[in-house]
Design a protein around this motif. Structure first.
Motif, short mmCIF file in Angstrom:
data_model
loop_
_atom_site.label_atom_id
_atom_site.label_comp_id
_atom_site.label_asym_id
_atom_site.label_seq_id
_atom_site.Cartn_x
_atom_site.Cartn_y
_atom_site.Cartn_z
N PHE A 157 10.05 21.80 -14.71
CA PHE A 157 10.06 20.91 -15.87
C PHE A 157 8.87 21.22 -16.78
O PHE A 157 9.01 21.35 -18.00
N ALA A 158 7.68 21.35 -16.19
CA ALA A 158 6.48 21.61 -16.98
C ALA A 158 6.55 22.98 -17.66
O ALA A 158 6.14 23.14 -18.82
N SER A 159 7.07 23.97 -16.95
CA SER A 159 7.18 25.31 -17.52
C SER A 159 8.11 25.32 -18.73
O SER A 159 7.82 25.95 -19.76
N GLN A 160 9.24 24.61 -18.62
CA GLN A 160 10.18 24.55 -19.74
C GLN A 160 9.62 23.74 -20.90
O GLN A 160 9.81 24.10 -22.07
N ALA A 161 8.91 22.65 -20.59
CA ALA A 161 8.27 21.87 -21.64
C ALA A 161 7.23 22.72 -22.37
O ALA A 161 7.08 22.62 -23.59
N GLN A 162 6.51 23.55 -21.63
CA GLN A 162 5.51 24.42 -22.24
C GLN A 162 6.17 25.41 -23.20
O GLN A 162 5.62 25.71 -24.27
N THR A 163 7.36 25.92 -22.84
CA THR A 163 8.08 26.83 -23.74
C THR A 163 8.38 26.15 -25.06
O THR A 163 8.22 26.74 -26.14
N ILE A 164 8.82 24.88 -25.00
CA ILE A 164 9.14 24.13 -26.22
C ILE A 164 7.89 23.90 -27.05
O ILE A 164 7.88 24.12 -28.26
N VAL A 165 6.82 23.45 -26.39
CA VAL A 165 5.56 23.20 -27.09
C VAL A 165 5.05 24.48 -27.75
O VAL A 165 4.62 24.48 -28.91
N SER A 166 5.11 25.59 -27.04
CA SER A 166 4.62 26.86 -27.59
C SER A 166 5.42 27.28 -28.81
O SER A 166 4.86 27.80 -29.79
N ALA A 167 6.74 27.06 -28.77
CA ALA A 167 7.58 27.42 -29.91
C ALA A 167 7.21 26.60 -31.14
O ALA A 167 7.12 27.12 -32.26
N ILE A 168 6.98 25.29 -30.94
CA ILE A 168 6.63 24.41 -32.06
C ILE A 168 5.26 24.80 -32.62
O ILE A 168 5.08 24.88 -33.85
N LEU A 169 4.31 25.03 -31.74
CA LEU A 169 2.97 25.40 -32.20
C LEU A 169 2.98 26.75 -32.92
O LEU A 169 2.27 26.94 -33.92
N SER A 170 3.81 27.68 -32.44
CA SER A 170 3.91 28.99 -33.09
C SER A 170 4.47 28.88 -34.50
O SER A 170 4.18 29.70 -35.37
N ALA A 171 5.28 27.84 -34.72
CA ALA A 171 5.86 27.60 -36.05
C ALA A 171 4.88 26.91 -36.98
O ALA A 171 5.17 26.72 -38.17
N GLY A 172 3.72 26.50 -36.44
CA GLY A 172 2.70 25.86 -37.27
C GLY A 172 2.81 24.37 -37.37
O GLY A 172 2.06 23.73 -38.12
N SER A 173 3.74 23.76 -36.61
CA SER A 173 3.91 22.30 -36.65
C SER A 173 3.04 21.64 -35.59
O SER A 173 2.64 22.27 -34.61
N ASP A 174 2.78 20.35 -35.77
CA ASP A 174 2.14 19.54 -34.75
C ASP A 174 3.21 19.04 -33.78
O ASP A 174 4.39 18.93 -34.13
N VAL A 175 2.78 18.69 -32.55
CA VAL A 175 3.71 18.17 -31.55
C VAL A 175 3.02 17.08 -30.75
O VAL A 175 1.82 17.15 -30.48
N ALA A 176 3.78 16.06 -30.38
CA ALA A 176 3.30 15.00 -29.49
C ALA A 176 4.38 14.76 -28.45
O ALA A 176 5.58 14.92 -28.72
N LEU A 177 3.97 14.41 -27.23
CA LEU A 177 4.91 14.23 -26.13
C LEU A 177 5.10 12.75 -25.82
O LEU A 177 4.14 11.96 -25.89
N VAL A 178 6.33 12.38 -25.45
CA VAL A 178 6.69 10.98 -25.24
C VAL A 178 7.49 10.87 -23.94
O VAL A 178 8.45 11.63 -23.73
N THR A 179 7.14 9.91 -23.09
CA THR A 179 7.91 9.70 -21.87
C THR A 179 9.12 8.82 -22.15
O THR A 179 9.15 8.10 -23.16
N PRO A 180 10.12 8.82 -21.26
CA PRO A 180 11.21 7.86 -21.38
C PRO A 180 10.70 6.45 -21.07
O PRO A 180 9.53 6.25 -20.75
N VAL A 181 11.58 5.46 -21.18
CA VAL A 181 11.27 4.12 -20.68
C VAL A 181 11.47 4.13 -19.17
O VAL A 181 12.12 5.05 -18.62
N PRO A 182 10.94 3.14 -18.44
CA PRO A 182 11.11 3.15 -16.98
C PRO A 182 12.58 3.09 -16.58
O PRO A 182 13.31 2.20 -17.01
N PRO A 183 13.06 4.05 -15.77
CA PRO A 183 14.46 4.05 -15.36
C PRO A 183 14.70 3.12 -14.17
O PRO A 183 13.76 2.75 -13.46
#
Length: 757
Positions: free
Chosen positions: A448-474
């Protein structure tokens, strides 16, 4: 009183010797006293109850089999406390850090060093505290753990004028929002330099800012069409998280926000917008292109015939449309028709996500899309906006059913694991949420963390800011607490390991699971539509929490499910069951008297009376929301404990009743006022104008934060700034100050004053 397997007969001493039979419903039957007799109910195995001793001290006790319960004390409502610190140093007290969270406000006219003791017995896991910087401009609170860390670091800062929540995990300290990492209120947006610049661009009236929502069905809005009466809009899109956040942005960041967008089908397999968005109508020529790699919003729409159009009718006026589509070899011609004018788009070309911008006459005209000729055309989404009003534009790109692997895929040039799609969308900030579907699929935390890192890296490479958000308690029956905790720990690790471009520190991280506490708590007060998704009131409660964490908008008390209070089982002579009520929405218009059963009242005019209900209703609570165009008056019969006299437009307040008194439990209230014109005359270096007093109904605490924004573009001018302070109850003092070494003349302007809570 005893709890055993059913059926059973129970003798109740003190209730007139009454004997009743608790039958049916299986085990775990609870007998309670109603004042005139006894009754019984089923409680879950391993449920916790609060037992009160003779001194009225509550002790949580877990029901796990046959137990004996006794209640000899008096149950009372307990409110979170405020401790004021005027000195330059402080050490957090164990009494500050509780399950409901107390507040410590620092009022020293200078920097304050705050020592955080070692988490453990005195600061157990889950205890939390709100630290508020009300010192003066330019001064910080520096938080330093004695032998542990805070978010893995040796210290953290809270700048003036902001606040933050910190929580103990039993070993170290963690923050619950960007504020606690040093965000200086609305002028900072900690760790998001591109978004900060974009907001300033909007405020200066020279361009837009964009926020993209990248997540699963929680970011699409599944469940947002439940929990409200039909007289209030009940479609998924109108009540989802992005739209609620857009409302807060417009109100509390004091900039316009537009949310007329859609992407994909809102689902990874193609079921979302066609069924849930009244703005979209899908003709028979358009189907889900499930064979194509996904992009924003999941599966794109594809057409190879011109029989029927796919139409999008924005809910507000627009004059500009960004059309997103898949460009690929052999692609066909897409016709976009607006107000009788056809714009042909050739989708053939080098593979990738493409965008065409169309301008038109301002209005709410239907946007029709038809295949014209050639190969297939794949439509990804659109953003429609009024270009005459620079705004924050919300891109709703949620994909129901998605896992991190869907977003991290790099199968095609338009896949969101690559930087290219983010470059085309050109959003200044992407909010990324996920975890539920990965937990259901038994994805490991490391994957999960490795895939999230791929997404974050893609966004940062595009020059955008990114923030992470958890779901609500399941619901733990669907996703165990330990499973979700492990995934979210790895998710936080991704935030800690990264920072946005031209920024230091970590990515902003919004921990909804910690702030909401548990599924049983949120579901118990009617905020959930099922085991994973909030309903409309739930999404409305989520938005202020997200705004507080990401943007530093201080509406925390109104966004936390626990609302800084807990309710005892019952007092002698009152009925436990009558004291517990879900948020069952009720729509009213005009004068109305609140009852214990209302829960959530939507009103648009007149006066809402909070009556003296009597001791049988101790502990009842409700929410009043003003969805109209004018002020609602709140009239308290009995003792008023901090309940404001008025409720502004788009504001809500939670109130609770106890022993003849109504208490303010929290809320998202709009406190506003307008100043007289300030400026127009020369101001010497290092001086301020005479103080102008602005009346703001509802201001009653020096821990509130006033913000002043000029109504005239460019005012007061470079080198000068408007400074606002709480002067007295109902009053904000406002000055314009010259911070340069020479005389300047501030541009004359009135100022819109907002007070954050």
């Amino acid at each position: 009183m005893a709890q055993t397997a059913t059926p059973q007969s129970v003798g109740f001493s003190g209730g007139g010797g009454t004997t009743i039979t608790c039958s049916g419903g299986g085990a775990n039957r609870l007998v309670y006293y109603t004042g005139s007799g006894v009754a019984c109910a089923t409680v879950p195995t391993a449920a916790q109850v609060l037992l009160f001793n003779a001194s009225g001290v509550p002790t949580p006790t877990t029901i796990s089999g046959d137990v004996s319960l006794s209640n000899t004390g008096t149950a009372t409502l307990t409110k979170s406390t405020l401790r004021n610190v005027s000195g330059s140093t402080d050490t957090l007290l164990s009494s500050d850090c509780t399950a409901i969270g107390n507040t410590v406000a620092y009022t020293n006219a200078g920097n304050v060093a705050v020592t955080l003791p070692q988490p453990g017995a005195s600061f157990p896991a889950g205890c939390q505290v709100r630290l508020k910087n009300v010192t003066a401009s330019g001064y910080n609170l520096t938080l330093t753990p004695t032998s542990s860390t805070i978010d893995g670091k040796t210290s953290a800062q809270i700048a003036f004028p902001s606040d933050g929540w910190i929580v103990s995990d039993g070993t170290n300290w963690r923050t619950m929002g960007a504020n606690a990492l040093g965000c200086a209120g609305l002028n900072c947006y900690y760790g998001m330099p591109r978004f900060r610049s974009a907001i300033e661009r909007v405020r200066r009236g020279v361009g837009n800012a964009k926020i993209g929502f990248l997540g699963d069905s929680l970011f699409f809005g599944t469940g947002a069409d439940t929990g409200l009466p039909t007289s209030v809009s009940t479609d998924t899109i109108t009540n989802n998280l992005p739209v609620n956040l857009c409302t807060i942005i417009s109100k509390d960041l004091n900039v316009p926000c537009q949310w007329q967008s859609w992407f994909g089908q809102g689902n990874s397999t193609g079921i979302g917008y066609a069924n849930k968005d009244p703005r979209i109508s899908v003709g028979s020529s358009w189907t889900a292109d499930n064979g194509l790699a996904r992009s924003f919003g999941g599966v794109p729409w594809v057409a190879t015939t011109s029989t029927n159009a796919l139409t999008f009718t924005p809910a507000t006026n627009y004059d500009t449309v960004e059309v997103y589509y898949i460009q690929q070899p052999g692609g066909g011609i897409l016709n976009v028709v607006i107000n009788g004018v056809t714009t042909p788009i050739n989708t053939a070309g080098t593979a990738g996500l493409a965008k065409t911008t169309i301008t038109t006459t301002l209005g709410t005209n239907v946007i029709a899309h038809t295949w014209a000729s050639g190969g297939p055309v794949d439509l990804v989404g659109e953003v429609a906006y009024d270009s005459t009003t620079p705004s924050v534009l919300v891109l709703m790109a949620g994909m129901g059913g998605s896992k991190e692997s869907d977003w991290a895929a790099q199968t095609s040039a338009w896949s969101t694991g690559n930087a290219a799609p983010y470059i085309v969308a050109n959003a200044d900030l992407w909010l990324h949420e996920g975890g539920d579907n990965d937990a259901l699929a038994s994805v490991t935390p490391s994957t999960f963390a490795s895939q999230a890192q791929t997404i974050v890296s893609a966004i940062l490479s595009a020059g955008s800011d990114v923030a992470l958000v958890t779901p609500v308690p399941p619901n733990p029956a669907q996703i165990t607490t330990s499973t979700m905790s492990a995934l979210m720990t790895s998710f936080r690790g991704v935030a800690t390991a990264n920072s946005n471009n031209y920024s230091s520190g970590t990515l902003p991280f919004s921990d909804t699971i910690t702030s909401w506490g548990s599924y049983s708590a949120s579901n118990g007060i009617g905020l959930m539509s099922d085991g994973l998704h909030p309903n409309a009131p739930g999404y409305k409660m989520w938005a202020p929490k997200l705004a507080a964490d990401i943007f530093g908008i201080s509406t925390v008390s109104g966004s936390r499910t626990s609302v800084d209070w807990f309710l005892s089982p019952h007092t002698s002579g009152s009925n436990l069951i009558s004291n517990i009520t879900q948020f069952v929405p009720t729509v009213k218009s005009g004068a109305y008297s609140l009852t214990c059963r209302d829960g959530w009242v939507f009103d648009n005019t007149g006066t809402v009376t909070l009556p003296n209900l009597g001791s049988a209703y101790n502990g009842c609570h409700g929410v009043v929301q003003n969805y109209g165009a004018g002020v609602i008056n709140l009239s308290v019969v009995g003792t008023n404990v901090n309940v404001p006299a008025q409720l502004g437009v788009n504001s809500s307040i939670q109130v609770g009743y106890q022993a003849g008194s109504w208490y303010w439990l929290g809320g998202n209230m709009t406190l506003t006022g307008t100043s007289a014109s300030i400026g127009g005359s020369s101001l010497p270096a290092g001086t301020c104008t005479a103080e102008t007093v602005v009346s703001v109904v509802g201001v009653n605490a020096f821990t509130q934060v006033p913000i002043a924004t000029p109504t005239t573009y460019g005012a007061p001018g470079d080198g000068m700034r408007a400074e606002a302070v709480i002067k007295a109850s109902g009053q904000v003092g406002l000055k314009v100050c010259n911070y340069t070494s020479g005389a300047l003349t501030p541009t004359a302007s009135t100022y819109a004053v907002r007070v954050l809570q």
